[in-house]
Design a protein around this motif. Structure first.
Motif, PDB file in Angstrom:
ATOM      1  N   ILE A  51      29.750 -47.191 -55.998  1.00  0.00           N
ATOM      2  CA  ILE A  51      29.607 -47.985 -57.204  1.00  0.00           C
ATOM      3  C   ILE A  51      28.977 -49.317 -56.783  1.00  0.00           C
ATOM      4  CG2 ILE A  51      30.298 -48.961 -59.388  1.00  0.00           C
ATOM      5  CD1 ILE A  51      32.481 -46.777 -59.432  1.00  0.00           C
ATOM      6  N   TYR A  52      29.607 -50.067 -55.759  1.00  0.00           N
ATOM      7  CA  TYR A  52      28.953 -51.396 -55.795  1.00  0.00           C
ATOM      8  C   TYR A  52      28.462 -51.815 -54.283  1.00  0.00           C
ATOM      9  CZ  TYR A  52      31.991 -52.562 -59.674  1.00  0.00           C
ATOM     10  OH  TYR A  52      32.385 -52.615 -61.064  1.00  0.00           O
ATOM     11  N   ARG A  53      28.272 -50.847 -53.409  1.00  0.00           N
ATOM     12  CA  ARG A  53      27.580 -50.915 -52.160  1.00  0.00           C
ATOM     13  C   ARG A  53      27.894 -52.239 -51.504  1.00  0.00           C
ATOM     14  NH1 ARG A  53      23.266 -47.141 -52.897  1.00  0.00           N
ATOM     15  NH2 ARG A  53      24.509 -45.379 -53.701  1.00  0.00           N
ATOM     16  N   ASN A  54      29.375 -52.648 -51.520  1.00  0.00           N
ATOM     17  CA  ASN A  54      29.519 -53.876 -50.973  1.00  0.00           C
ATOM     18  C   ASN A  54      30.245 -53.955 -49.587  1.00  0.00           C
ATOM     19  OD1 ASN A  54      31.325 -56.267 -50.383  1.00  0.00           O
ATOM     20  ND2 ASN A  54      30.738 -57.046 -52.577  1.00  0.00           N
ATOM     21  N   ILE A  55      29.503 -54.526 -48.662  1.00  0.00           N
ATOM     22  CA  ILE A  55      29.935 -54.176 -47.109  1.00  0.00           C
ATOM     23  C   ILE A  55      31.233 -54.950 -46.664  1.00  0.00           C
ATOM     24  CG2 ILE A  55      27.660 -53.418 -46.128  1.00  0.00           C
ATOM     25  CD1 ILE A  55      27.252 -56.407 -45.359  1.00  0.00           C
ATOM     26  N   LEU A  56      31.359 -56.164 -47.521  1.00  0.00           N
ATOM     27  CA  LEU A  56      32.693 -56.586 -47.333  1.00  0.00           C
ATOM     28  C   LEU A  56      33.876 -55.953 -47.625  1.00  0.00           C
ATOM     29  CD1 LEU A  56      32.065 -60.493 -48.559  1.00  0.00           C
ATOM     30  CD2 LEU A  56      33.141 -59.696 -46.394  1.00  0.00           C
ATOM     31  N   LEU A  57      33.657 -54.980 -48.670  1.00  0.00           N
ATOM     32  CA  LEU A  57      34.974 -54.317 -49.092  1.00  0.00           C
ATOM     33  C   LEU A  57      35.408 -53.549 -47.814  1.00  0.00           C
ATOM     34  CD1 LEU A  57      36.465 -53.981 -51.683  1.00  0.00           C
ATOM     35  CD2 LEU A  57      35.085 -51.953 -52.091  1.00  0.00           C
ATOM     36  N   GLY A  58      34.211 -52.949 -47.303  1.00  0.00           N
ATOM     37  CA  GLY A  58      34.519 -51.977 -46.179  1.00  0.00           C
ATOM     38  C   GLY A  58      35.190 -52.692 -44.827  1.00  0.00           C
ATOM     39  N   ALA A  59      34.720 -53.898 -44.790  1.00  0.00           N
ATOM     40  CA  ALA A  59      35.392 -54.757 -43.511  1.00  0.00           C
ATOM     41  C   ALA A  59      36.912 -54.989 -43.913  1.00  0.00           C
ATOM     42  CB  ALA A  59      34.639 -55.987 -43.429  1.00  0.00           C
ATOM     43  N   PHE A  60      37.051 -55.109 -45.278  1.00  0.00           N
ATOM     44  CA  PHE A  60      38.865 -55.343 -45.388  1.00  0.00           C
ATOM     45  C   PHE A  60      39.431 -54.320 -45.902  1.00  0.00           C
ATOM     46  CE2 PHE A  60      36.975 -59.675 -45.155  1.00  0.00           C
ATOM     47  CZ  PHE A  60      37.810 -60.297 -45.118  1.00  0.00           C
ATOM     48  N   THR A  61      38.876 -53.009 -46.197  1.00  0.00           N
ATOM     49  CA  THR A  61      39.561 -51.825 -46.583  1.00  0.00           C
ATOM     50  C   THR A  61      40.082 -51.086 -45.193  1.00  0.00           C
ATOM     51  OG1 THR A  61      38.457 -51.820 -48.712  1.00  0.00           O
ATOM     52  CG2 THR A  61      39.782 -49.957 -48.147  1.00  0.00           C
ATOM     53  N   LEU A  62      38.939 -50.954 -44.397  1.00  0.00           N
ATOM     54  CA  LEU A  62      39.144 -50.058 -43.164  1.00  0.00           C
ATOM     55  C   LEU A  62      40.409 -50.641 -42.444  1.00  0.00           C
ATOM     56  CD1 LEU A  62      35.671 -49.213 -43.089  1.00  0.00           C
ATOM     57  CD2 LEU A  62      37.438 -47.456 -42.402  1.00  0.00           C
ATOM     58  N   LEU A  96      48.485 -41.530 -47.780  1.00  0.00           N
ATOM     59  CA  LEU A  96      48.351 -42.775 -48.793  1.00  0.00           C
ATOM     60  C   LEU A  96      47.059 -43.288 -48.049  1.00  0.00           C
ATOM     61  CD1 LEU A  96      48.912 -44.845 -51.023  1.00  0.00           C
ATOM     62  CD2 LEU A  96      50.404 -45.977 -49.153  1.00  0.00           C
ATOM     63  N   ALA A  97      46.991 -43.488 -46.694  1.00  0.00           N
ATOM     64  CA  ALA A  97      45.594 -44.201 -46.073  1.00  0.00           C
ATOM     65  C   ALA A  97      44.561 -43.075 -46.451  1.00  0.00           C
ATOM     66  CB  ALA A  97      46.017 -43.754 -44.489  1.00  0.00           C
ATOM     67  N   MET A  98      44.573 -41.897 -46.592  1.00  0.00           N
ATOM     68  CA  MET A  98      43.591 -40.873 -46.687  1.00  0.00           C
ATOM     69  C   MET A  98      43.102 -41.180 -48.252  1.00  0.00           C
ATOM     70  SD  MET A  98      43.325 -36.738 -46.614  1.00  0.00           S
ATOM     71  CE  MET A  98      44.437 -36.467 -48.216  1.00  0.00           C
ATOM     72  N   ALA A  99      44.221 -41.452 -49.141  1.00  0.00           N
ATOM     73  CA  ALA A  99      43.895 -41.932 -50.500  1.00  0.00           C
ATOM     74  C   ALA A  99      42.989 -43.122 -50.830  1.00  0.00           C
ATOM     75  CB  ALA A  99      45.141 -41.747 -51.318  1.00  0.00           C
ATOM     76  N   VAL A 100      43.569 -44.039 -49.576  1.00  0.00           N
ATOM     77  CA  VAL A 100      42.853 -45.312 -50.022  1.00  0.00           C
ATOM     78  C   VAL A 100      41.278 -44.962 -49.598  1.00  0.00           C
ATOM     79  CG1 VAL A 100      42.829 -47.525 -48.523  1.00  0.00           C
ATOM     80  CG2 VAL A 100      44.877 -46.955 -49.397  1.00  0.00           C
ATOM     81  N   MET A 101      41.111 -44.272 -48.404  1.00  0.00           N
ATOM     82  CA  MET A 101      39.871 -44.245 -47.936  1.00  0.00           C
ATOM     83  C   MET A 101      38.910 -43.464 -49.383  1.00  0.00           C
ATOM     84  SD  MET A 101      39.183 -45.647 -45.130  1.00  0.00           S
ATOM     85  CE  MET A 101      37.618 -45.019 -44.848  1.00  0.00           C
ATOM     86  N   LEU A 102      39.596 -42.489 -49.721  1.00  0.00           N
ATOM     87  CA  LEU A 102      38.827 -41.806 -51.048  1.00  0.00           C
ATOM     88  C   LEU A 102      38.346 -42.767 -51.853  1.00  0.00           C
ATOM     89  CD1 LEU A 102      40.845 -38.344 -51.140  1.00  0.00           C
ATOM     90  CD2 LEU A 102      38.532 -38.795 -50.210  1.00  0.00           C
ATOM     91  N   ALA A 103      39.535 -43.667 -52.295  1.00  0.00           N
ATOM     92  CA  ALA A 103      39.239 -44.661 -53.270  1.00  0.00           C
ATOM     93  C   ALA A 103      37.985 -45.676 -52.996  1.00  0.00           C
ATOM     94  CB  ALA A 103      40.590 -45.451 -53.717  1.00  0.00           C
ATOM     95  N   PHE A 104      38.091 -46.129 -51.515  1.00  0.00           N
ATOM     96  CA  PHE A 104      37.336 -46.918 -51.155  1.00  0.00           C
ATOM     97  C   PHE A 104      35.675 -46.266 -51.258  1.00  0.00           C
ATOM     98  CE2 PHE A 104      34.518 -47.544 -47.245  1.00  0.00           C
ATOM     99  CZ  PHE A 104      34.062 -48.773 -47.644  1.00  0.00           C
ATOM    100  N   ILE A 105      35.747 -45.171 -50.910  1.00  0.00           N
ATOM    101  CA  ILE A 105      34.251 -44.427 -50.941  1.00  0.00           C
ATOM    102  C   ILE A 105      33.949 -44.491 -52.524  1.00  0.00           C
ATOM    103  CG2 ILE A 105      33.293 -41.984 -50.983  1.00  0.00           C
ATOM    104  CD1 ILE A 105      35.177 -41.474 -48.203  1.00  0.00           C
ATOM    105  N   VAL A 106      34.751 -44.237 -53.418  1.00  0.00           N
ATOM    106  CA  VAL A 106      34.303 -44.273 -54.884  1.00  0.00           C
ATOM    107  C   VAL A 106      33.745 -45.630 -55.271  1.00  0.00           C
ATOM    108  CG1 VAL A 106      35.212 -44.270 -57.102  1.00  0.00           C
ATOM    109  CG2 VAL A 106      35.848 -42.423 -55.600  1.00  0.00           C
ATOM    110  N   ILE A 107      34.478 -46.635 -54.619  1.00  0.00           N
ATOM    111  CA  ILE A 107      34.217 -47.864 -55.033  1.00  0.00           C
ATOM    112  C   ILE A 107      33.175 -48.339 -54.247  1.00  0.00           C
ATOM    113  CG2 ILE A 107      35.067 -50.320 -55.217  1.00  0.00           C
ATOM    114  CD1 ILE A 107      36.462 -48.596 -57.190  1.00  0.00           C
ATOM    115  N   TYR A 108      32.839 -47.933 -52.995  1.00  0.00           N
ATOM    116  CA  TYR A 108      31.704 -48.271 -52.452  1.00  0.00           C
ATOM    117  C   TYR A 108      30.705 -47.951 -52.939  1.00  0.00           C
ATOM    118  CZ  TYR A 108      28.989 -49.554 -48.453  1.00  0.00           C
ATOM    119  OH  TYR A 108      27.866 -50.144 -47.597  1.00  0.00           O
TER     120      TYR A 108
END
Lengths: 553, 420, 176
Positions: free
Chosen positions: B102-113, B88-100
């Motif tokens: 698209i949107y290049r939002n650094i805050l998303l990284g600060a909260f998803t990681l 699941l953690a791996m899937a979250v990272m894959l989903a994060f990469i896709v969304i990142y």
């Protein structure tokens, strides 16, 4: 309601229309936030449910056509479904004779309340089914109510829209264009074409549109859901559905009740993991790796309903039934459900030994189920007088069978032959060696035991069943519809969510460009697309500045 | 084979460390904008790329873990809680990469990681050995079902992270009216819940590292076919016992801070020895989480939301709203396909019925209904901003309950056969 | 908008019928277990007399249907009571039929001879009939009225003559 539905552009609109169907001019006072009203979703076209003076039929229709009601139905179903998971449901137990007592004993007073409220059968309860029916109704009516007006609105779009329609979109740009107006317009149209937009032009007005089909996504997925729900309902039709369990010993053939089919368990096998394959904490535990029923399906072709004769069977199919690999034949499916280790004789081929001469006769084959009534073995004649499947004694000490399965079979023969009395002598025979000892065969047979012996010489003369397999027999004629519904639903959500309908309108008023763009989903993408097209045609604007919501904040 | 397994475990630890680094980089990208001598946009872009690069590297290590474990075990590693949560953690990272992307939002990284890190840490609570499959689990459809469902849930997780940032962003710490206080309180509660989860992980790993153990046994008398039979059930606690199982005897308890025996007994409606253990774990999590929160509050001297919120001020809440919604919109079809349709196909083949109202199934349906309601409210009723963000947060809680809570609570209190 | 009105009506009517059917089904679920008032399921079985018998043969007169096996002690114990009731009522319009629970003919014949049971006995095969009747305990005795509906079900045994007589009285009352 609005009484005057005629727009200044001359178009006569239906009652309930919010934006003129032709030019998009708002027909009602709009809130002062500069944004489009929610009705933009259907281009402001009147929905069927929006009528003056509704009759009772309209009222019911209105109720189910409301998305608010639909959301409430979803929420109620969600809560109802969660209640059913508090304690196990009644139907998770195969044999539950007194559910009330079970819930009381295991869950105390809460259990009593739970059962009394009918929550132990939540998913079969009238109110839960009722909620699902209402969701289905809502799906039908909401979709019908919206799809036709939407189709009408999208089929005949006017290129030149009212200025207010443009400035109230989510993505808006207004300003001068560099160079000649028409040259710029050609260039801009070319940019949009590259992005797969379809372009319509009407003088100095332009409409660009792409992915219109995405608008049909929600309706397609709703159709899928309706088919799915109807299919679920169809499972309730008795002829469409069958669910039963049968247990079969090795080598046994049993009919499948309610059908013309018989199934034979040729051989059941089970494999366990060896200790070497198990991780440290599981070593020594019994963990099945694979179990398999080699089964043959037969169809009865004659004498199927005649108890005086044996049915005539024709082999249809042989299949290795395993968990995850059912046998399937014309909608009939046989699943591996369970098994139990149960050593039972199928047949023995004993010989008769004349103890005096040491001569052996036979062997003769003696099946445990439905044996013949007489056997001629060498000089001996055996008449079967009585038979017990599971030998034991009743309270009065008389022989009886303790069950109807061949766990301890016993045969009572009347034997005639050399050295025996002319009328024959009774002889009880226990094919299983341990039964023979346990029940004292030789003592029971008294003098005859000294004259002859019936015995099995080698293991090859014994055929036995090691396991009893349990199969689940299913017929579910609604399944193709279930899968069809699910597939249509998926197609609907994919085209609805992974593509977005985008439209861009623009017009010139005294040399000033006004551009409005709309999408039902993903404003971000639309903004970038519009900004990119503007940038390439000499208008340098950051994508974010096009966002109408932001400007007003 | 064991070498491969060791290598696989190493890859996961590497992924965990790189994720943590990536989190730090993202935090620098977000928080460092206001440092002196910095051009904020340039700073954010540069550190954003570094952090995203780290996230990619971490994901690569994570995929290596997954693939090598698959080879070593001979079957796809999704069959117990450890394997599922790491996947699941791996899937979250894959989903994060896709969304990142698209949107290049650094805050998303600060909260998803941190979310990925917490998931891996949580996975490590469970035994990590590879278990051979029982026949019903040996199906291609089960594998497809589990992985696809996890991917859908991962998008919901990203939607949750974006919604949480959005809530922290828009909550107004200057407002003192009722609605303002309410918004603040609930945002803070959400943070407290996250800290409790961290508290749970901290306590489990601290006591595990210290080798703590306590044993109890429970004698159960059952009437089977009119005959009374006595069973003795044993349970091992990894945390010092505040609560012992109902009607149980203490076998051994290592003293902890002078505590040598349990303080309470679990109530009678909690059947079974494991229910007592789980209650004890919950008490520990609450306690350690609240202590942790208290310390943070003492250090910060204000609500944690008020600490985070100022760093988010240059992000548009509309962007976050859009990201959260978009992640959910991408996840919804995947979730439907994986958690419902593939699950039905598998159930039809393995259990002879496509739907059986089993608690896990019902909760998958509840999750689906919840997100269906979310999408309708958003698309047809115009719910945007905070309202929809709250729904995204609650939705992810429902997902977590489906994944973890059903096994922990429903399987624990009832005789229902649990996994993991 | 005239046509739309009809469409609305048709759709709402369809919803009412289909939805009503679904809810109705949930309220009155038919289970495999037989209840008083139900019609007994059909069967066609071999009798000890060597011929096939249908349930429909027994139509029009009260019928006592006793499911039994030689391996079931209470079934064995109630045989004499059944036999004496049979003797008393066979000429007065009450039929009594035993259905053996899928044993072999030889075993059944010997047992019937041993206990002196002369009432008609049919042989179930492969538990098909008992499954149709949803049996959970043995013996189970069905008391079927002249109208062809189940009036009473006695689960378990052994039955005494009084148990049977009191139910026959009810069967006869219902008939007149």
């Amino acid at each position: 309601m609005i009484s005057n539905t005629k727009c200044e552009c001359g178009h006569q609109n239906h009652i309930g229309t919010v934006l003129c169907e032709a030019c998009g001019k708002p027909l009602i006072e709009l809130p002062d936030d500069g944004q489009m009203p929610a009705e933009m979703r259907y281009d402001g076209v009147a929905r069927r449910s929006q009528k003056a003076n509704p009759s009772w039929i309209d009222r019911i229709w209105n109720f189910f056509s409301s998305v608010k009601v639909a959301v409430w139905l979803i929420i109620l179903t969600l809560i109802g479904a969660s209640l059913g998971t508090i304690y196990p449901q009644e139907d998770t137990f195969i044999n539950l004779d007194d559910p009330a007592a079970y819930y009381k004993q295991n869950y105390g007073n809460f259990g009593v309340i739970y059962h009394a409220l009918g929550l132990s059968r939540t998913y079969q309860s009238w109110w839960f089914i009722g909620l699902l029916v209402m969701i289905g109704t809502s799906l039908v009516i909401c979709s019908l109510d919206r799809v036709l007006p939407l189709y009408r609105a999208l089929a005949k779009q006017q290129v030149r829209k009212h200025l207010q329609f443009l400035t109230r979109q989510q993505v808006v740009y207004a300003g001068a264009v560099p160079g000649d107006q028409n040259t710029w317009l050609d260039g801009f149209a070319k940019q949009l074409k590259k992005k797969r937009y379809r372009i319509w032009r009407d003088g100095d007005a332009l409409l660009a549109e792409k992915n219109r089909f995405s608008r049909w996504g929600p309706y397609i997925n709703h159709i899928g859901l309706i088919i799915f729900l109807l299919a679920v309902l169809g499972r309730g039709i008795p002829a469409w559905h069958m669910d039963q369990y049968i247990s079969i010993d090795d080598g046994q053939t049993v009919p499948i009740p309610g059908t013309n089919f018989f199934v034979k368990n040729e051989k059941f096998t089970v494999e366990y993991y060896t200790d070497a394959e198990l991780p440290p904490t599981l070593k020594g535990s019994v963990r099945p790796k694979m179990f398999n029923t080699k089964a043959t399906l037969y169809q009865c072709t004659a004498a199927c309903d005649d108890p005086t004769r044996d049915p005539v069977l024709e082999r249809v199919k042989t299949h290795d039934i395993q968990v995850n690999h059912p046998l399937a034949y014309k909608g009939l499916k046989l699943y591996q459900y369970d098994f139990s280790e149960q050593l039972r004789l199928i047949s023995v081929s004993p010989v008769i030994v004349n103890k005096k001469t040491g001569e052996q006769f036979g062997p003769f084959k003696l099946p445990m189920r439905n044996p013949a009534l007489t056997y001629q073995v060498g000089p001996y004649t055996l008449e079967l007088k009585d038979k017990f499947m599971d030998f034991g004694l009743d309270e009065q000490g008389r022989p009886m069978t303790k069950s109807r399965d061949p766990n301890a079979p016993a045969f009572v023969f009347l034997i005639k032959g050399p050295d025996l009395s002319a009328g024959g002598e009774p002889y009880i025979y226990f094919p299983k060696q341990n039964d023979k000892v346990k029940f004292g065969q030789d003592v029971l047979n008294r003098a005859v035991a000294d004259k002859l012996d019936i015995r099995v010489n080698a293991m090859k003369d014994v055929s036995f069943s090691e396991y009893t397999t349990f199969l689940n027999v299913r017929v579910d004629k609604a399944m193709p519809f279930i899968w069809t519904g699910a597939a249509i639903f998926m197609i609907g959500v994919v085209i609805g969510f992974y593509w977005q309908h985008r439209r861009i309108w623009l017009r010139f008023d005294g040399g000033t460009l006004t551009l409005g763009a709309h999408t039902n989903k993903n404003n971000f993408g639309l903004r970038n697309e519009v900004a990119a097209a503007l940038n390439r045609t000499g208008i340098d604007v950051p994508a974010k500045s096009l966002d109408n919501r932001r400007k007003t904040h | 084979m064991n070498h491969l397994l060791d290598f696989s475990g190493g890859a996961l630890i590497a992924a965990l460390l790189i994720y943590s680094l990536s989190f730090v980089f993202f935090a620098i990208a977000v928080g460092g904008k206001k440092w002196s001598n910095r051009e904020p946009a340039e700073h954010g872009r540069r550190w954003g790329w570094i952090a995203f690069g780290a996230a990619l590297a971490g994901t690569a290590a994570h995929v290596t873990f997954f693939v090598t474990r698959w080879i070593a075990g001979g079957h796809i590693p999704t069959s117990n809680m450890y394997e599922f949560m790491t996947m699941l953690a791996m899937a979250v990272m894959l989903a994060f990469i896709v969304i990142y992307l698209i949107y290049r939002n650094i805050l998303l990284g600060a909260f998803t990681l941190p979310l990925a890190v917490i998931l891996i840490a949580y996975a490590s609570v469970f035994p990590s050995e590879i278990q051979p499959l029982i026949p019903s689990l040996n199906s291609i459809w089960l594998r497809v079902h589990v992985t696809t469902a996890a991917l859908g849930e991962a998008f919901f997780a990203v939607g949750f992270a974006a919604a949480l940032v959005q809530l922290l962003r828009v909550v107004d710490f200057t407002r003192t009216d009722k609605a303002g206080r309410k918004a603040r309180r609930w945002t803070e509660y959400t943070l407290v819940v996250i800290i409790i989860v961290i508290g749970f992980l901290v306590s489990v790993f601290s006591f595990r590292a210290a080798g703590y153990e306590a044993d109890f046994q429970q004698t159960v008398v059952k009437t089977v076919n009119g005959q009374e039979q006595t069973y003795v059930q044993k349970v091992k606690y990894g945390l010092p016992p505040f609560v012992k199982p109902h009607n149980s005897e203490t076998v051994s308890v290592k003293p902890f801070l002078g505590m040598e025996k349990p303080l309470f007994e679990a109530p009678s409606w909690m059947n079974g020895v494991n229910a007592g253990r789980k209650l004890n774990t919950i008490i520990w999590s609450l306690l350690s989480g609240l202590i942790l929160y208290g310390i943070l509050r003492l250090v910060a001297r204000k609500q944690l939301g008020a600490v985070i919120s100022p760093h988010l001020s240059d992000i548009d809440p509309e962007d976050l709203d859009e990201i959260s919604y978009r992640a959910i919109a991408i996840g919804y079809p995947i979730f439907t396909l994986g958690a419902l349709i593939f699950a039905m196909i598998w159930a039809q083949i393995a259990w002879s019925r496509f739907w059986g109202w089993d608690p896990k199934e019902v909760w998958a349906l509840i999750t689906w209904l919840f997100y269906t309601a979310y999408l309708h409210l958003r698309l047809s009723r115009g719910w945007q901003g905070s309202k929809s963000a709250w729904l995204a947060v609650i939705g992810f809680l429902v997902v977590l309950f489906t994944l973890i809570g059903v096994n922990l609570v429903i399987a624990g209190l009832h005789s229902y056969a649990g996994v993991s | 908008m005239r046509r739309n009105k009809t469409l609305q009506f048709v759709i709402l009517a369809a919803v009412l019928v289909i939805g009503g059917y679904a809810v109705f089904q949930s309220l009155f679920q038919t289970t495999a277990v037989m209840k008083a008032g139900n019609k007994p399921p059909e069967f066609r079985l071999l009798g000890l007399d060597g011929t096939a018998h249908d349930l429909s043969e027994y139509k029009g007169k009260p019928l006592i249907l006793n499911f039994w096996g030689t391996w079931c002690p209470p079934c064995r114990a109630e045989m004499p009571a059944l036999q004496s009731v049979y003797d008393r009522w066979k000429d007065k319009g009450v039929q009594l039929v035993g259905i053996n629970l899928s044993e072999e003919k030889l075993t059944v014949q010997n047992f019937a001879r041993e206990v002196g049971a002369s009432f008609p006995i049919l042989l179930d095969r492969n538990r098909q009939t008992e499954k149709k009747y949803g049996l959970k305990q043995y013996p189970t005795t069905f008391f079927i009225g002249a109208d062809g509906k189940i009036q009473d079900i006695m689960i378990g045994g052994p039955l005494s003559e009084n148990d049977i007589e009191s139910r026959i009285a009810k069967l006869m009352n219902a008939k007149s």
